[in-house]
Write an enzyme that holds these catalytic residues in place. Structure first.
Site, PDB file in Angstrom:
ATOM      1  CE  LYS A 194      54.649  36.359  34.737  1.00 45.36           C
ATOM      2  NZ  LYS A 194      54.940  35.420  33.551  1.00 45.36           N
ATOM      3  CG  ASN A 254      34.271  44.057  40.002  1.00 47.72           C
ATOM      4  OD1 ASN A 254      34.215  44.433  39.474  1.00 47.72           O
ATOM      5  ND2 ASN A 254      34.992  44.521  41.429  1.00 47.72           N
TER       6      ASN A 254
END
Ligand SMILES: Cc1cc2nc3c(=O)[nH]c(=O)nc-3n(C[C@H](O)[C@H](O)[C@H](O)COP(=O)(O)O)c2cc1C
Length: 390
Positions: free
Chosen positions: A284, A205
């Protein structure tokens, strides 16, 4: 207490002699540093005679051979007061220039700083001087504003050194503040958390960690021992705080539970992610379909867990609210069993995340509320700690 009085090259330098006497009358030990320019107006002999303590000018002067006086004096001082402070000295303080004894001690010392400017009104109001003062204010330097009046050169305006009583009062305020959390341990959680999706991606955030860093600095200024549990951010935490770096909400909880039992005051300023990916993929994740779903699971509520296990502690939470409606914050305060909650209105872009400034509304469990007003994050942090300490 030990007061280090710095005198720079202003016509008002002669008034520093009265300030030294006034500080001594309040029971303080006063040592003096003069700049080279101050010596054009006053002499070390004057201050040495008045204070019975040494007065230094040159950083290479060593009253005790083999000991670095600038470090010894920086550690000795409980407070540094620079009166009068010239435009030149103020600019040096803002940027950490250390080219004489006074400016070197100022950089080396972690003692609070009181600055009393004195200069011609045009110099005082100049863009560069005002910018330097603004920088000092963000570092919690206490600035004793000059008075309006006739200055030595015959001009009129704001620039006269404040009264000796005002400067001495500012020193006392700073010294009192320094005692207010002495012997107390303050635990602060700060910054965002990062919840890994795979080895190269994460959920996070906008929290910058700046408010937590400001609270850490304020707590140190108030004499506390400080532990910060810091999520990943580039916020500059004070060197004298014990900063424990974590990444995820779970790591933050582990560390918070570890340090909470020995803390006297706990401030939960971190923006902890409410959810994390259920699975962290090794390696990934590759692009495949046009859409993909990420299954999230709830993270532990760090401050609520800490509160549950440390019922007797004073715990202050933070709530970032997207509007001025306080009902959510009030519910959060009750649900988590906090002493108080500090509310940030994140819909106001001049404050909050990544900004240098903030405006807090504090709601106590008793129902009382108070407002910090719009000020620097450090100003808000001092206000917050003063509001919640006994
Ligand atoms: C007679 C005289 C008076 C001065 N008064 C002031 C003053 O009140 N405030 C100020 O900022 N500079 C004043 N100055 C300029 C400073 O002395 C000069 O900028 C000097 O470099 C400051 O050095 P310091 O900050 O190391 O003391 C004065 C200069 C002279 C010659």
């Amino acid at each position: 207490m030990n007061v280090l009085l710095g005198v720079s090259g202003s016509v008002a330098a002669y008034r520093a002699a009265d300030l030294a006497r006034e500080l001594m009358r309040s029971g303080h030990t006063v040592r003096t540093c003069l700049t080279d320019s101050a010596q054009k107006f006053v002499t070390p002999a004057l201050f040495e005679a008045l204070t019975s303590e040494p007065c230094l000018i040159d950083a290479f002067e060593e009253p005790e051979r083999g000991r670095m006086a600038h470090i010894d004096w920086a550690k000795w001082a409980d407070v540094l007061v620079i009166a009068p402070a010239t435009a030149n000295t103020i600019a040096k303080l803002a940027y950490g220039v250390a080219d004489d004894m006074l400016s070197t001690v100022a950089v080396a010392s972690s003692a609070p700083l009181v600055v009393a400017p004195a200069m011609n009104p045009a110099m005082y109001g100049s863009e560069s001087n005002q910018a330097a003062l603004k920088i000092l204010a963000t570092k919690a330097v206490s600035i004793v504003e000059p008075i309006d009046g006739d200055v030595a050169c015959g001009d009129h305006g704001q620039g006269k050194l404040a009264t000796i009583a005002e400067i001495a009062k500012a020193v006392e305020v700073v010294l009192t503040r320094k005692q207010s959390l002495k012997g107390k341990r303050v635990l602060i959680t700060s910054g965002p958390t990062q919840e890994p999706i795979d080895d190269v991606r994460f959920l996070t955030n906008k929290s910058s960690g700046k408010m937590g860093a400001a609270i850490a600095r304020a707590a140190l200024l108030m004499g506390a021992e400080v532990v910060v549990i810091a999520g990943p951010s580039s916020a500059a935490y004070p060197l004298s705080a014990n900063v424990v770096r974590v990444r995820t909400a779970e790591e933050m909880l582990t560390q918070a539970l570890h340090f909470a039992p020995t803390a006297d005051l706990i401030i939960g300023a971190a923006a902890v992610a409410d959810y994390r990916p259920e699975v962290k993929v090794a390696g990934k994740l590759r692009r495949k379909e046009a859409t993909m779903s990420l299954q999230l699971v709830a993270n532990p509520d760090v401050i609520a867990e800490v509160a549950k296990k440390n019922r007797s502690k004073k715990i202050i939470g933070f709530a970032a609210e997207p509007s001025t409606d306080l009902s959510e914050a009030q519910a959060k305060l009750a649900r988590k069993g906090l002493h108080a909650i500090a509310v940030n209105d994140v819909s106001n872009h001049t404050i909050g995340f990544d900004s240098e400034e903030n405006e807090l509304q504090l709601i106590f469990a008793s129902g009382e509320t108070s407002q910090s007003g719009h000020q620097s994050k450090l100003g808000c942090a001092l206000w917050l700690l003063e509001s919640v300490s006994d």
